[in-house]
Design a protein around this motif. Structure first.
Motif, PDB file in Angstrom:
ATOM      1  N   UNK A 423      18.186   8.978  -8.916  1.00 51.24           N
ATOM      2  CA  UNK A 423      19.321   8.783  -9.816  1.00 51.24           C
ATOM      3  C   UNK A 423      19.069   7.607 -10.756  1.00 51.24           C
ATOM      4  N   UNK A 424      18.473   6.537 -10.233  1.00 53.05           N
ATOM      5  CA  UNK A 424      18.211   5.343 -11.049  1.00 53.05           C
ATOM      6  C   UNK A 424      17.251   5.654 -12.199  1.00 53.05           C
ATOM      7  N   UNK A 425      16.339   6.601 -12.008  1.00 54.41           N
ATOM      8  CA  UNK A 425      15.378   6.936 -13.058  1.00 54.41           C
ATOM      9  C   UNK A 425      16.057   7.449 -14.323  1.00 54.41           C
ATOM     10  N   UNK A 426      17.247   8.007 -14.177  1.00 53.96           N
ATOM     11  CA  UNK A 426      17.973   8.557 -15.319  1.00 53.96           C
ATOM     12  C   UNK A 426      19.029   7.588 -15.851  1.00 53.96           C
ATOM     13  N   UNK A 427      19.018   6.349 -15.351  1.00 51.76           N
ATOM     14  CA  UNK A 427      20.009   5.356 -15.773  1.00 51.76           C
ATOM     15  C   UNK A 427      19.525   4.652 -17.043  1.00 51.76           C
ATOM     16  N   UNK A 436      26.384   4.006 -10.337  1.00 49.80           N
ATOM     17  CA  UNK A 436      25.415   5.033  -9.956  1.00 49.80           C
ATOM     18  C   UNK A 436      25.836   5.671  -8.627  1.00 49.80           C
ATOM     19  N   UNK A 437      26.208   4.829  -7.673  1.00 47.72           N
ATOM     20  CA  UNK A 437      26.599   5.330  -6.354  1.00 47.72           C
ATOM     21  C   UNK A 437      27.905   6.129  -6.432  1.00 47.72           C
ATOM     22  N   UNK A 438      28.798   5.729  -7.316  1.00 49.97           N
ATOM     23  CA  UNK A 438      30.045   6.481  -7.504  1.00 49.97           C
ATOM     24  C   UNK A 438      29.747   7.884  -8.007  1.00 49.97           C
ATOM     25  N   UNK A 439      28.810   7.980  -8.969  1.00 50.53           N
ATOM     26  CA  UNK A 439      28.480   9.293  -9.511  1.00 50.53           C
ATOM     27  C   UNK A 439      27.748  10.147  -8.479  1.00 50.53           C
ATOM     28  N   UNK A 440      26.918   9.528  -7.660  1.00 48.41           N
ATOM     29  CA  UNK A 440      26.301  10.277  -6.567  1.00 48.41           C
ATOM     30  C   UNK A 440      27.365  10.822  -5.618  1.00 48.41           C
ATOM     31  N   UNK A 441      28.369  10.006  -5.337  1.00 49.42           N
ATOM     32  CA  UNK A 441      29.469  10.461  -4.487  1.00 49.42           C
ATOM     33  C   UNK A 441      30.192  11.644  -5.108  1.00 49.42           C
ATOM     34  N   UNK A 442      30.359  11.619  -6.431  1.00 50.52           N
ATOM     35  CA  UNK A 442      31.033  12.715  -7.120  1.00 50.52           C
ATOM     36  C   UNK A 442      30.263  14.029  -6.975  1.00 50.52           C
ATOM     37  N   UNK A 443      28.945  13.916  -6.782  1.00 56.77           N
ATOM     38  CA  UNK A 443      28.136  15.107  -6.588  1.00 56.77           C
ATOM     39  C   UNK A 443      27.777  15.302  -5.114  1.00 56.77           C
ATOM     40  N   UNK A 444      28.630  14.725  -4.242  1.00 55.87           N
ATOM     41  CA  UNK A 444      28.580  14.940  -2.796  1.00 55.87           C
ATOM     42  C   UNK A 444      27.365  14.335  -2.119  1.00 55.87           C
ATOM     43  N   UNK A 463      19.674  21.057  -6.907  1.00 58.23           N
ATOM     44  CA  UNK A 463      20.435  21.413  -8.088  1.00 58.23           C
ATOM     45  C   UNK A 463      21.529  20.383  -8.356  1.00 58.23           C
ATOM     46  N   UNK A 464      22.276  19.989  -7.328  1.00 60.11           N
ATOM     47  CA  UNK A 464      23.348  19.008  -7.518  1.00 60.11           C
ATOM     48  C   UNK A 464      22.797  17.666  -7.985  1.00 60.11           C
ATOM     49  N   UNK A 465      21.654  17.255  -7.416  1.00 60.29           N
ATOM     50  CA  UNK A 465      21.070  15.976  -7.814  1.00 60.29           C
ATOM     51  C   UNK A 465      20.559  16.050  -9.253  1.00 60.29           C
ATOM     52  N   UNK A 466      20.002  17.192  -9.654  1.00 57.11           N
ATOM     53  CA  UNK A 466      19.554  17.362 -11.042  1.00 57.11           C
ATOM     54  C   UNK A 466      20.729  17.214 -12.005  1.00 57.11           C
ATOM     55  N   UNK A 467      21.840  17.865 -11.681  1.00 58.21           N
ATOM     56  CA  UNK A 467      23.032  17.773 -12.527  1.00 58.21           C
ATOM     57  C   UNK A 467      23.584  16.347 -12.532  1.00 58.21           C
ATOM     58  N   UNK A 468      23.521  15.689 -11.382  1.00 55.89           N
ATOM     59  CA  UNK A 468      23.980  14.304 -11.301  1.00 55.89           C
ATOM     60  C   UNK A 468      23.127  13.406 -12.196  1.00 55.89           C
ATOM     61  N   UNK A 469      21.805  13.634 -12.196  1.00 56.63           N
ATOM     62  CA  UNK A 469      20.901  12.835 -13.029  1.00 56.63           C
ATOM     63  C   UNK A 469      21.238  13.013 -14.511  1.00 56.63           C
ATOM     64  N   UNK A 470      21.490  14.253 -14.921  1.00 58.29           N
ATOM     65  CA  UNK A 470      21.880  14.488 -16.321  1.00 58.29           C
ATOM     66  C   UNK A 470      23.210  13.826 -16.615  1.00 58.29           C
ATOM     67  N   UNK A 471      24.112  13.828 -15.640  1.00 61.01           N
ATOM     68  CA  UNK A 471      25.414  13.187 -15.799  1.00 61.01           C
ATOM     69  C   UNK A 471      25.269  11.677 -15.944  1.00 61.01           C
TER      70      UNK A 471
END
Length: 529
Positions: A423-427, A436-444, A463-471
């Motif tokens: 997730x940090x790589x897309x920050x 970042x952790x809040x958005x990870x939580x949003x994607x379960x 798939x969820x992590x990919x969408x989270x990274x784009x988010x």
């Protein structure tokens, strides 16, 4: 007939997968088995097929006439076509007999099955595999060809009970149509695990495997969806009703406590005015406090019971309803020309890859299906679209600066990274760690998942992590390219991906043979190779 009674399965690591599963499938019924990734669908098929044993319960079945086709993803690459078809011994005996070696061993092996070679050739011809030799290794075939070899075996052996695990994976549109035709016409009992909604609608009944057991729906997948919608509406009504009851119970508790306190104060004042002795005053006060505690306890017990029931009801709400999508616009106005291709050709050695030169335009906001048979050059064309390679002939002008490529393995995820590091790589916008952790939580992905290595994630989790990274990156890419994105997803995650792509306002190019998925995300244009 299949009868399962009190079936339990425990993983070798002693984790319980499912417990007390029971259902019956009658002869010639065609049944769908659905459920979220990891719930145990494939394991259940393997138990019925006799490949593994349950920890408890029983399976009643005629195992001599069961044919099981598992998911095909490369684990059979060491087999020849004949071995995959389970005819290698018979074909060898048949050939030896034709050569004059009619030994007892060969005759016993063939067992008067003199049409075996003809049936094999007919089955391979049905699946457009006539040019494949029986001694060819599966490892030299494409994913779609490997799947079709196993499906051809059904036409050869003609079993009365067929177990299929994701049979349409890797099949192109023409092959899927052949599978649908076979499903409709075959006179056998079928139990099918699939996320292919077109296929699911050809089946008579849906069994939904959940962590709580099996739910039965007496119709096809569309019927199942309508019933689930009614169940969710009823669940929502129950939740709101329970929330209202809890609110009323808390208000009643507050009013009861206030009324009791006022009565106690008035009583104490009267006793004081009447000159009641101090020791008697203390006794009366203790009784009042005890009475108040009992009253409070009664209300708390009722509220706790209601809260427990509310939590149970909320646990039935699908998790992806909790997710948050917040993709900002890419800034491209709709209709802007992103890619222009004119008379494009590409050679591999001296061979033209495309059947004929390809011309197309891609505009901002387009939703395009890229169609073509296996080996027609779809992946090559996608690389041209994003400027990764250039054509040998013709011209392509691509103005795409920023794109996301999501294939069926969601390869933007780096296996060696942890979920949090990925997730940090897309920050790119300098979000704080807690955001970042809040958005990870949003994607379960909760705190128990942050240190998990990406290599261990399931298809749906990737798939969820990919969408989270784009988010997390926030700004939408100019274009999202999807290459068979639903192949390794369960129905719940396909619905999630569909919801995200509906919300995305940018340009899509999709390679997929899932026609329902394509319709739902609004694909209306196509490039045909």
């Amino acid at each position: 007939m299949i009868t399962l009674q009190n079936l339990t399965y425990i993983h070798p690591n002693r984790d319980l997968l499912f417990d007390n599963i029971h259902f019956t499938i009658n002869s010639r019924q065609k049944i769908a088995l659905i459920g979220n990734n990891g719930v145990g669908k494939s394991t259940l098929l393997r138990i019925i097929a006799g490949e593994i044993s349950p920890a408890g319960g029983s399976v009643s079945i005629n195992k001599n006439d069961v044919y099981f086709i598992p998911q095909v993803y490369g684990q059979f690459n060491h087999l020849t076509v004949a071995e995959a078809l389970k005819v290698e011994d018979k074909l060898y005996a048949f050939e030896e007999i034709l050569k004059g070696n009619a030994s007892d061993e060969n005759l016993e092996c063939l067992n008067d099955d003199w049409t075996i070679e003809d049936r094999c050739n007919e089955a391979l011809r049905y699946w457009n595999l006539s040019d494949i030799a029986f001694n060819q290794n599966l490892g030299n075939l494409s994913g779609g060809q490997r799947t079709k070899v196993f499906l051809a075996a059904l036409m050869i052996h003609r079993p009365s009970l067929i177990l299929l695990d994701e049979p349409s994976n890797h099949l192109d549109t023409e092959s899927r149509e052949k599978l649908y035709k076979y499903i409709k016409s075959v006179n056998a009992t079928l139990l099918v695990v699939s996320h292919d909604r077109t296929l699911l609608n050809l089946l008579d009944m849906v069994l939904e495997l959940t962590p709580k057991g099996i739910n039965t729906y007496g119709g096809n997948y569309d019927f199942y969806l309508s019933q689930k919608e009614k169940e969710l509406e009823a669940l929502d009504h129950q939740i709101k009703s329970k929330e209202k009851t809890i609110k009323q119970a808390k208000e009643k508790e507050r009013e009861s406590v206030e009324r009791k306190n006022k009565m106690d104060v008035r009583g104490q004042q009267k006793q004081k005015d009447a000159g009641v002795a101090r020791i008697m005053m203390n006794t009366l006060r203790n009784k009042a406090e005890s009475s108040g505690a009992k009253l409070k306890g009664v209300h708390e017990e009722k509220i706790n019971t209601l809260s427990t029931e509310l939590s149970r009801l909320r646990s039935g709400v699908q998790e992806f309803d909790q997710m948050r999508f917040n993709f900002q616009d890419s800034g491209l106005f709709k209709g802007k020309i992103l890619v222009t291709g004119r008379n494009i050709s590409y050679k591999i050695g001296e061979q033209d890859l495309f059947r004929e030169p390809v011309s197309f335009d891609i505009l901002a906001g387009d939703r395009i299906a890229l169609k073509g048979a296996n080996g027609s050059g779809k992946t090559t064309l996608l690389k041209m679209v994003v400027n990764a390679i250039q054509p040998n002939g013709g011209n392509i002008d691509s103005k795409i600066q920023d794109y996301a490529y999501l294939d069926q393995d969601y390869s933007i995820i780096e296996n060696q990274l942890s979920v949090l590091d990925q997730a940090e790589k897309f920050n790119i916008n300098g979000l704080q760690d807690h955001e970042i952790k809040t958005r990870l939580n949003h994607f379960l992905f909760d705190k128990n998942d942050w240190d998990k290595k990406c290599v261990s994630l399931s298809g749906g989790e990737r798939m969820r992590l990919s969408l989270c990274c784009l988010n997390i990156r926030s700004k939408s890419p100019d274009i999202i390219i999807l290459d068979e994105p639903t192949n390794n997803l369960d129905l719940q995650n396909i619905n999630l991906l569909t919801a995200v792509l509906k919300a995305y306002q940018g340009t899509l190019i999709v390679v997929s043979h899932d026609t329902v998925f394509m319709q739902e995300i609004g694909v209306i244009k196509e490039i045909q190779l």
